[in-house]
Design an enzyme around this catalytic site. Structure first.
Site, PDB file in Angstrom:
ATOM      1  N   LYS A   1     -14.441   8.534  -3.694  1.00 19.11           N
ATOM      2  CA  LYS A   1     -15.555   9.593  -2.005  1.00 19.11           C
ATOM      3  C   LYS A   1     -15.827  10.345  -2.560  1.00 19.11           C
ATOM      4  CE  LYS A   1     -13.607   5.838   1.011  1.00 19.11           C
ATOM      5  NZ  LYS A   1     -12.718   6.316   2.658  1.00 19.11           N
TER       6      LYS A   1
ATOM      7  N   HIS B   1       0.873  -1.590   0.371  1.00 19.33           N
ATOM      8  CA  HIS B   1       0.207   0.066  -0.197  1.00 19.33           C
ATOM      9  C   HIS B   1       1.149   1.445   0.238  1.00 19.33           C
ATOM     10  CE1 HIS B   1      -3.788  -1.913   0.422  1.00 19.33           C
ATOM     11  NE2 HIS B   1      -3.226  -2.914   1.597  1.00 19.33           N
TER      12      HIS B   1
ATOM     13  N   THR C   1      -8.276   6.847  -1.658  1.00 17.85           N
ATOM     14  CA  THR C   1      -9.802   5.745  -1.939  1.00 17.85           C
ATOM     15  C   THR C   1     -10.851   7.506  -1.446  1.00 17.85           C
ATOM     16  OG1 THR C   1      -9.013   5.284   0.506  1.00 17.85           O
ATOM     17  CG2 THR C   1      -8.624   3.899  -1.001  1.00 17.85           C
TER      18      THR C   1
ATOM     19  N   LYS D   1      -8.362  13.915   3.992  1.00 14.61           N
ATOM     20  CA  LYS D   1      -7.455  12.555   4.580  1.00 14.61           C
ATOM     21  C   LYS D   1      -6.301  12.728   5.714  1.00 14.61           C
ATOM     22  CE  LYS D   1      -6.338  14.215   0.669  1.00 14.61           C
ATOM     23  NZ  LYS D   1      -6.566  12.907  -0.656  1.00 14.61           N
ATOM     24  N   ARG D   2      -5.585  12.193   5.675  1.00 13.26           N
ATOM     25  CA  ARG D   2      -5.247  12.551   6.992  1.00 13.26           C
ATOM     26  C   ARG D   2      -4.000  13.401   6.622  1.00 13.26           C
ATOM     27  NH1 ARG D   2      -3.968   8.475  10.896  1.00 13.26           N
ATOM     28  NH2 ARG D   2      -1.822   9.340  11.294  1.00 13.26           N
TER      29      ARG D   2
ATOM     30  N   LYS E   1       0.834  15.177   1.140  1.00  9.73           N
ATOM     31  CA  LYS E   1      -0.280  15.395   0.039  1.00  9.73           C
ATOM     32  C   LYS E   1      -0.268  16.374   0.274  1.00  9.73           C
ATOM     33  CE  LYS E   1      -2.708  11.528   2.720  1.00  9.73           C
ATOM     34  NZ  LYS E   1      -3.181  10.051   1.783  1.00  9.73           N
TER      35      LYS E   1
HETATM   36  C1  GL2 Z   1      -2.175   3.493   1.718  1.00  8.90           C
HETATM   37  C2  GL2 Z   1      -1.642   4.853   1.000  1.00  8.90           C
HETATM   38  O1  GL2 Z   1      -2.119   6.237   1.406  1.00  8.90           O
HETATM   39  C3  GL2 Z   1      -3.333   4.860   0.022  1.00  8.90           C
HETATM   40  O2  GL2 Z   1      -3.306   5.824  -1.336  1.00  8.90           O
HETATM   41  C4  GL2 Z   1      -4.309   3.935  -0.345  1.00  8.90           C
HETATM   42  O3  GL2 Z   1      -6.009   4.749  -0.777  1.00  8.90           O
HETATM   43  C5  GL2 Z   1      -4.564   3.259   0.730  1.00  8.90           C
HETATM   44  C6  GL2 Z   1      -5.167   1.947   0.333  1.00  8.90           C
HETATM   45  O4  GL2 Z   1      -4.536   0.820  -0.498  1.00  8.90           O
HETATM   46  O5  GL2 Z   1      -3.405   2.571   1.719  1.00  8.90           O
HETATM   47  N1  GL2 Z   1      -1.199   3.077   2.443  1.00  8.90           N
HETATM   48  C7  GL2 Z   1      -0.871   3.002   3.525  1.00  8.90           C
HETATM   49  O6  GL2 Z   1      -0.249   2.307   4.219  1.00  8.90           O
HETATM   50  N2  GL2 Z   1      -1.709   4.235   3.934  1.00  8.90           N
HETATM   51  C8  GL2 Z   1      -3.057   4.637   3.088  1.00  8.90           C
HETATM   52  O7  GL2 Z   1      -3.795   4.515   3.187  1.00  8.90           O
HETATM   53  N3  GL2 Z   1      -2.183   4.285   5.290  1.00  8.90           N
END
Ligand code: GL2
Length: 831
Positions: A677, A373, A673, A565-566, A571
């Site tokens: 949304k 991820h 994601t 988002k975080r 970002k």
């Molecule tokens: C993440 C990615 O940063 C994000 O881009 C992705 O959509 C999600 C789900 O695949 O995974 N990877 C990660 O370590 N986090 C995410 O949200 N915390």
């Protein structure tokens, strides 16, 4: 009503009465539950009592389907997917379950007849925040889709007593408050005190001979704790399938308590109990330095060990001998957090079930699949060998042996290429020796995937380049998706109704490709008017709520420009902040003749130890204070930071957004994601060519997406040639003026030092190339404003965005996993 229609509706009513879905049955059960479970009657019930009664009334209706599903999966020996994830960011259950049961409207009516405030009851639910962000939320969307797509599945994770912290904003700063989601009880879970497994830690290993005289290894731990199962039913939409989410809680092992008691050490026993329970106490926030996170490794081993022991138990109980374990189960590793499972399954098969190395390894490699991820180096897990030695000595031995055999294979394939051997080893040898969990996951899995097209390509060409050269067939892409049940039907009922009306059916809820029917109505002025009205109503709702929680008054007629988002430098919330400052300066200088009013809305949590991210939150709030209080500009712009962005508050944001900010540096966001949304709710995206943005742009049409900025290739090139943010700062007088305005102290009551760590970092290092993309972003924002002026055109683009989002349903993602990776077919459960 025609005769046929009338008799049809009475037969539906009869069916509803039979299955307990009628209004009368719901009302009766609600009152019964209020009385028998909460011990209250209507007149004295608190809002929480009412919520509990509603939750139990709903849960009762899941249980029959759950038992039926479990029975069917057992007798059919259905191949089952186990989703191993340290995070499940579920969001509130009640409304989602009512939607999936198909009784949300009946429940609303039942509530009305009982004179209940239905919305207030939904609002009572504290969400289980058992995840940080995208990764954990993806796991929750996948659970919804697994059930909806009728794939037998078990989600395995940790029942954290404290999930992600609650965020408050005080004096513009983030303040973390502990999450207490379990304080008032959790009606959705069923504790299974009898499903309990010992988890071993510490001690040493020793060789011994079994009854046949064969040499074997034994692990003599120095402490043992128990994992106890807590089950939550996950119902699919419009189907009988209910899958299981099984979360483990840590408890002191009884045998250990007894030992301490027997030697008269009462306090020692109590201490051991407390120690044991800390393991499932708290979720780790991500984006924190890995150092000293011993508890985190303990947590990983804890849930992996319980889950694998449970899978083995299920297999022995239903199918029989373990030889075909990998035919019965596929196990998906959600990132490297559960990667220890590779070593743990080897240990269980060899040490506890007497299998040979070769047989165990063959089964292990056939069982696991791994999803990556992130490419961010700081997020790639490694654990020190010394820590492993102390905590998991048997696993270390097994990992060494996996590595020895694996590196032999590499040496055979690539003679004399010791550099390659060093790069691919499961152990990093530069500096302190560390175990590379991602390498363990790749070697131990039959399939590896990234989460968006671009990301999967980068996984192959950068992070796992050597592995891709060795096993190209192992690498896949499955682009993420999100569930339209929660993110459209539950969060945006007005839009859902309009779509259903326009399509003439609600089949799109289970097959999102069918929203494409909207496309042919995109020009209809009737639909456009209704579409606009739906958006405006959502913006009014959000406005009212934001006023209540922040005191900031927005104008629902303004463009709602949202970044939620975080908070992370990659970002680039600070890029957004620079644009806000640009708008402010231009308004102040009277440069804008006919400005398009905007409400800039932010939401997101920063990791508690991530200083710059927290400073970005402070900056946004500081800008908000100046802008919102300046009568010269506040008729055209307002800024608000929505506190405590989570699933529940997010559900208020998505429907109300006009513009979705997806502005990460290209190559950094694996997928995203939130981008999906927002788009599903009719927001247009301003975004870079990063993560799933690329695919969203292709799907919705280039002309319906605001693209700007460097590509991942440009970024790489710029890094190679040597990036100098200083040149951008001096080369663009507006950019310079914006940064200088921060440094002037205007946003910090004259304090010229407060934001220096941020501005100095931008000017001198700028690791995420904010300055390099600044100009392109500002120009793109001007195009956005121009486009927004033409409301008819904007609404048309918004309709097309929704109409073309079918691909981004998590149902599609799950079908791809099931077909291409797990080899699992649906097992429908009749209603
Ligand atoms: C993440 C990615 O940063 C994000 O881009 C992705 O959509 C999600 C789900 O695949 O995974 N990877 C990660 O370590 N986090 C995410 O949200 N915390």
């Amino acid at each position: 009503m025609s005769k046929a229609k009338a008799s049809e509706s009475t037969s539906v009513e009869r069916e509803h009465t039979r299955t307990g879905m009628s209004k009368a049955a719901l009302k009766q059960d609600f009152l019964d539950n209020l009385f028998y479970i909460q011990g209250r009657f209507r007149e004295v019930a608190t809002p929480h009592d009412l919520y509990m009664a509603a939750a139990f009334t709903t849960r009762d209706r899941l249980l029959k389907r759950w038992v039926k599903s479990a029975q069917a999966f057992k007798t059919l020996h259905a191949r089952t997917l186990c989703y191993l994830s340290a995070e499940f960011l579920l969001g509130p259950h009640l409304a989602n379950n009512l939607v999936n049961l198909g009784i949300i409207e009946t429940s609303q009516e039942a509530g009305q007849e009982l004179d209940l405030d239905f919305e207030a009851i939904l609002e009572e639910e504290e969400e289980p925040g058992l995840g940080n962000g995208g990764l954990g939320r993806l796991a929750a969307c996948f659970m919804d889709s697994l059930s909806t797509c009728q794939i037998p599945a078990i989600g395995y994770g940790i029942r954290y007593e404290f999930g992600i912290f609650d965020q408050a904003i005080e004096d513009g700063w983030q303040v973390e408050k502990s999450d207490t989601w379990l304080r008032n009880g959790n009606p959705w879970e069923i504790p299974r005190p009898k499903i309990r497994f010992p988890v071993l830690y510490g001690g040493h290993t020793e060789q011994y001979r079994d009854q046949n005289g064969e040499p074997r290894m034994r692990w003599v731990p120095s402490w043992v704790i128990d994992g106890v199962a807590y089950d939550t039913p996950i119902l699919g939409y419009g189907v009988g399938n209910v899958n299981l989410l099984r979360l483990w809680k840590a408890e002191a092992s009884e045998s250990f308590d007894f030992q301490a008691f027997n030697v008269g050490d009462y306090y020692g026993a109590v201490h051991a109990k407390i120690e044991a329970e800390t393991i499932s106490k708290v979720l780790y926030p991500n984006d924190e330095p890995e150092a000293g996170k011993e508890l985190r490794l303990k947590q990983q081993h804890f849930f992996v060990s319980c889950s694998l022991q449970d899978m083995i138990r299920l297999h022995l109980n239903t199918v029989g001998p373990l030889d075909d374990f990998a035919d019965k189960f596929a196990a998906q590793l959600n990132d490297t957090h559960p990667a220890l499972a590779v070593a743990e399954l080897m240990r269980l098969l060899m040490d506890d079930h007497g299998m040979t190395w070769d047989r165990s390894w063959e089964m292990t490699q056939r069982t696991f699949c791994y999803t990556n991820h992130t490419l961010l180096p700081e997020a790639l897990e490694t654990w020190s060998v010394t820590l492993f030695e102390r905590l998991l000595p048997r696993h270390l031995e097994i990992i060494y042996e996996i590595n020895r055999r694996f590196l032999d294979e590499i040496r055979m394939r690539f003679l004399g290429d010791e550099d390659r051997v060093r790069r691919m080893s499961l152990i990093a040898e530069d500096g302190e020796r560390r175990i590379r969990m991602a390498h363990l996951a790749v070697v131990g899995s039959k399939a590896v995937n990234g989460v968006a097209k671009l990301h999967s390509e980068l996984v192959k060409s950068t992070l796992f380049k050597d592995f891709n050269a060795l096993w190209p067939e192992k690498f896949h892409n499955v682009t993420n998706g999100v569930t339209p049940r929660r993110f459209m039907v539950v969060s945006n009922p007005r839009l859902a109704r309009l779509i259903t009306e326009c399509c003439g059916h609600d089949d799109w809820i289970r097959d999102l490709d069918r929203v494409r029917a909207l496309e042919s109505h995109a020009e209809s002025s009737d639909l456009q008017a209704q579409w606009k009205a739906v958006k405006l109503a959502a913006k009014r709702d959000l406005t009212e709520w934001l006023k209540h929680v922040t005191g900031v008054q927005l104008d629902p007629a303004a463009m709602f420009d949202v970044q939620a988002k975080r908070i992370h430098e990659y970002k680039r919330q600070h890029l957004n902040a620079l644009h806000i400052i640009r708008c402010y300066q231009e308004l102040k200088q009277g440069l804008l003749k006919d400005p398009v009013p905007r409400a800039f809305i932010f939401g997101g949590k920063a990791a508690p130890a991530y200083f710059l991210a927290k400073l970005i939150i402070k900056l946004i709030n500081a800008i908000a204070e100046v802008v919102n209080n300046d009568p010269e500009v506040n008729g055209f712009m307002r800024v608000v930071f929505m506190p405590d962005f989570n699933v529940k508050t997010g559900q208020r944001l998505y429907p109300a957004a006009d513009l979705s900010e997806q502005i990460s540096l290209a190559g950094k966001e694996a997928s995203g994601t939130g981008n999906m949304k927002f788009s599903m709710n009719g927001a247009l995206t301003i975004g870079t060519l990063d993560g799933a943005n690329l695919e969203i742009r292709e799907a919705v049409g280039k002309e319906n997406f605001f693209l700007f900025g460097m590509t991942a290739e440009d970024v790489l090139e710029k890094q190679i040639e040597g990036y100098r943010p200083w040149d951008y700062y001096h080369g663009d007088h507006e950019l310079k003026a914006d940064i200088d305005l921060i440094n002037s102290g205007l946003f910090s009551h004259g304090d010229t030092k407060l934001f220096r760590p941020l501005t100095d970092d931008l000017i001198n290092h700028d690791p995420f190339m904010v300055l390099a993309d600044y100009r392109a972003y500002i120009e793109c924002q001007q195009r956005v404003s121009e486009a927004y002026r033409d409301q008819q055109h904007w609404v048309r683009m918004s309709i097309l965005n929704v109409a073309r989002m079918g691909y981004f349903s998590s149902d599609r993602a799950i079908r791809e996993y099931a077909k291409n990776i797990w080899g699992i077919a649906p097992t429908p459960i009749d209603l």
